[in-house]
Motif scaffolding. Structure first.
Motif, short mmCIF file in Angstrom:
data_model
loop_
_atom_site.label_atom_id
_atom_site.label_comp_id
_atom_site.label_asym_id
_atom_site.label_seq_id
_atom_site.Cartn_x
_atom_site.Cartn_y
_atom_site.Cartn_z
N ASP A 115 0.82 -1.22 0.00
CA ASP A 115 0.00 0.00 0.00
C ASP A 115 0.85 1.27 0.00
OD1 ASP A 115 -2.40 -1.49 0.03
OD2 ASP A 115 -2.24 -1.73 2.21
N GLY A 116 1.95 1.24 -0.76
CA GLY A 116 2.79 2.43 -0.92
C GLY A 116 3.72 2.74 0.24
N LYS A 117 3.87 1.79 1.20
CA LYS A 117 4.76 2.04 2.34
C LYS A 117 5.61 0.81 2.64
CE LYS A 117 2.31 5.77 4.36
NZ LYS A 117 2.25 6.61 5.50
N ILE A 118 6.81 1.06 3.12
CA ILE A 118 7.71 -0.02 3.53
C ILE A 118 7.14 -0.63 4.81
CG2 ILE A 118 10.03 -0.55 4.38
CD1 ILE A 118 10.96 1.91 2.64
N ILE A 119 6.98 -1.96 4.81
CA ILE A 119 6.44 -2.62 6.00
C ILE A 119 7.44 -3.60 6.63
CG2 ILE A 119 4.05 -2.36 5.27
CD1 ILE A 119 4.10 -5.39 4.63
N GLU A 120 8.50 -3.92 5.88
CA GLU A 120 9.46 -4.89 6.39
C GLU A 120 10.74 -4.77 5.57
OE1 GLU A 120 9.19 -9.60 7.69
OE2 GLU A 120 7.89 -8.89 6.06
N TYR A 121 11.88 -5.05 6.22
CA TYR A 121 13.12 -5.12 5.46
C TYR A 121 14.12 -6.04 6.11
CZ TYR A 121 14.97 -1.38 8.55
OH TYR A 121 15.37 -0.62 9.63
N TRP A 122 15.03 -6.55 5.27
CA TRP A 122 16.10 -7.45 5.69
C TRP A 122 17.40 -6.74 5.30
CZ3 TRP A 122 11.52 -8.59 3.60
CH2 TRP A 122 10.73 -9.57 4.20
N ILE A 123 18.25 -6.45 6.26
CA ILE A 123 19.44 -5.63 5.98
C ILE A 123 20.71 -6.34 6.40
CG2 ILE A 123 19.22 -4.38 8.17
CD1 ILE A 123 20.28 -1.87 6.63
N GLN A 124 21.75 -6.18 5.59
CA GLN A 124 23.09 -6.67 5.91
C GLN A 124 24.07 -5.53 5.67
OE1 GLN A 124 23.04 -10.21 3.33
NE2 GLN A 124 23.32 -11.38 5.22
N ILE A 125 24.88 -5.26 6.68
CA ILE A 125 25.88 -4.20 6.61
C ILE A 125 27.25 -4.82 6.86
CG2 ILE A 125 26.69 -2.04 7.69
CD1 ILE A 125 23.76 -1.54 8.52
N ASP A 126 28.24 -4.37 6.14
CA ASP A 126 29.61 -4.85 6.36
C ASP A 126 30.16 -4.21 7.64
OD1 ASP A 126 32.17 -5.82 6.24
OD2 ASP A 126 32.79 -4.49 4.61
N ARG A 127 29.67 -4.70 8.78
CA ARG A 127 30.09 -4.15 10.07
C ARG A 127 31.56 -4.43 10.37
NH1 ARG A 127 25.50 -2.13 12.20
NH2 ARG A 127 23.56 -3.19 11.75
N GLU A 128 32.06 -5.56 9.90
CA GLU A 128 33.48 -5.87 10.11
C GLU A 128 34.35 -4.87 9.36
OE1 GLU A 128 36.93 -7.97 11.43
OE2 GLU A 128 34.91 -7.64 12.18
N GLY A 129 33.94 -4.51 8.16
CA GLY A 129 34.68 -3.51 7.40
C GLY A 129 34.69 -2.16 8.11
N ILE A 130 33.56 -1.79 8.70
CA ILE A 130 33.49 -0.53 9.45
C ILE A 130 34.40 -0.61 10.67
CG2 ILE A 130 31.99 0.96 10.83
CD1 ILE A 130 29.71 0.18 8.86
N ARG A 131 34.37 -1.75 11.39
CA ARG A 131 35.22 -1.91 12.57
C ARG A 131 36.71 -1.79 12.20
NH1 ARG A 131 38.47 -5.20 14.63
NH2 ARG A 131 38.08 -6.87 13.15
N ILE A 132 37.10 -2.40 11.11
CA ILE A 132 38.50 -2.34 10.67
C ILE A 132 38.89 -0.89 10.36
CG2 ILE A 132 40.06 -2.95 8.77
CD1 ILE A 132 38.61 -5.73 8.76
N GLN A 133 38.01 -0.15 9.69
CA GLN A 133 38.30 1.26 9.38
C GLN A 133 38.43 2.07 10.66
OE1 GLN A 133 35.87 2.98 5.98
NE2 GLN A 133 34.83 1.02 6.34
N LEU A 134 37.53 1.85 11.63
CA LEU A 134 37.59 2.59 12.89
C LEU A 134 38.89 2.30 13.63
CD1 LEU A 134 33.90 2.03 14.05
CD2 LEU A 134 34.92 4.24 13.42
N GLU A 135 39.28 1.02 13.69
CA GLU A 135 40.54 0.65 14.35
C GLU A 135 41.74 1.26 13.64
OE1 GLU A 135 40.78 -3.61 14.58
OE2 GLU A 135 39.50 -3.69 16.37
N ARG A 136 41.77 1.15 12.33
CA ARG A 136 42.90 1.69 11.54
C ARG A 136 43.00 3.21 11.73
NH1 ARG A 136 41.65 0.14 6.21
NH2 ARG A 136 40.38 2.01 6.16
N ASN A 137 41.87 3.89 11.68
CA ASN A 137 41.88 5.34 11.84
C ASN A 137 42.29 5.77 13.23
OD1 ASN A 137 41.04 5.52 9.19
ND2 ASN A 137 38.95 6.08 9.69
N ALA A 138 41.96 4.96 14.24
CA ALA A 138 42.28 5.31 15.64
C ALA A 138 43.78 5.24 15.89
CB ALA A 138 41.54 4.39 16.60
N ILE A 139 44.49 4.35 15.18
CA ILE A 139 45.92 4.22 15.44
C ILE A 139 46.78 4.98 14.44
CG2 ILE A 139 45.71 2.01 16.62
CD1 ILE A 139 46.59 0.63 14.06
N ALA A 140 46.15 5.48 13.40
CA ALA A 140 46.93 6.20 12.36
C ALA A 140 47.26 7.62 12.80
CB ALA A 140 46.15 6.23 11.06
#
Length: 140
Positions: A115-140
């Motif tokens: 009926d023209g609205k989002i009612i459900e979704y299935w999501i996958q995010i590369d959280r490991e990739g984000i964690r690696i970037q956060l760690e790398r940036n914290a020590i750089a």
């Protein structure tokens, strides 16, 4: 609007951070969000209001980020979207203090529209990739 149009406009206006409060125009009052984290599926009930708050939290963490839809496929009432989001680490994220450095998120989701609205979704995010970037940036 077709399901694909609903999801595309939702990304352009709401998910992009341009107008989080417009979530009410594209999301049902109760949305089931299936989130996968390391082989564990969690189902979260979302509302347009708490989704808008979630987008504002992303803005607090990553500033005015850019989001680019890399793939959008639709079949009947389901829409698959893969995107790349690029922001700047300006807020505390998972215990990591702001570094002012770029963070890239690669993610995908399947949205179910009724009926023209989002009612459900299935999501996958590369959280490991984000964690690696956060760690790398914290020590750089």
């Amino acid at each position: 609007m077709t399901a694909a149009e609903v999801v595309r406009i939702f990304f352009e206006k709401v998910r992009s951070g341009r107008d989080p409060d417009a979530a009410h125009n594209y999301m049902a009052e109760c949305i089931l969000a299936h989130q996968v984290t390391s082989e564990n599926e969690v189902i979260v009930e979302r509302s347009p209001t708490n989704y808008a708050d979630h987008v504002r939290e992303m803005i607090e963490a990553y500033g005015s980020f850019s989001i680019n839809i890399q793939e959008l496929l639709a079949q009947d009432n389901r829409v698959y979207v893969r995107w790349k989001q690029v922001g700047t680490h300006i807020g505390v994220v998972d215990g990591f203090l702001p570094t002012g450095k770029p963070i890239v998120e690669i993610a995908s989701a399947v949205y179910r529209v009724e009926d023209g609205k989002i009612i459900e979704y299935w999501i996958q995010i590369d959280r490991e990739g984000i964690r690696i970037q956060l760690e790398r940036n914290a020590i750089a």
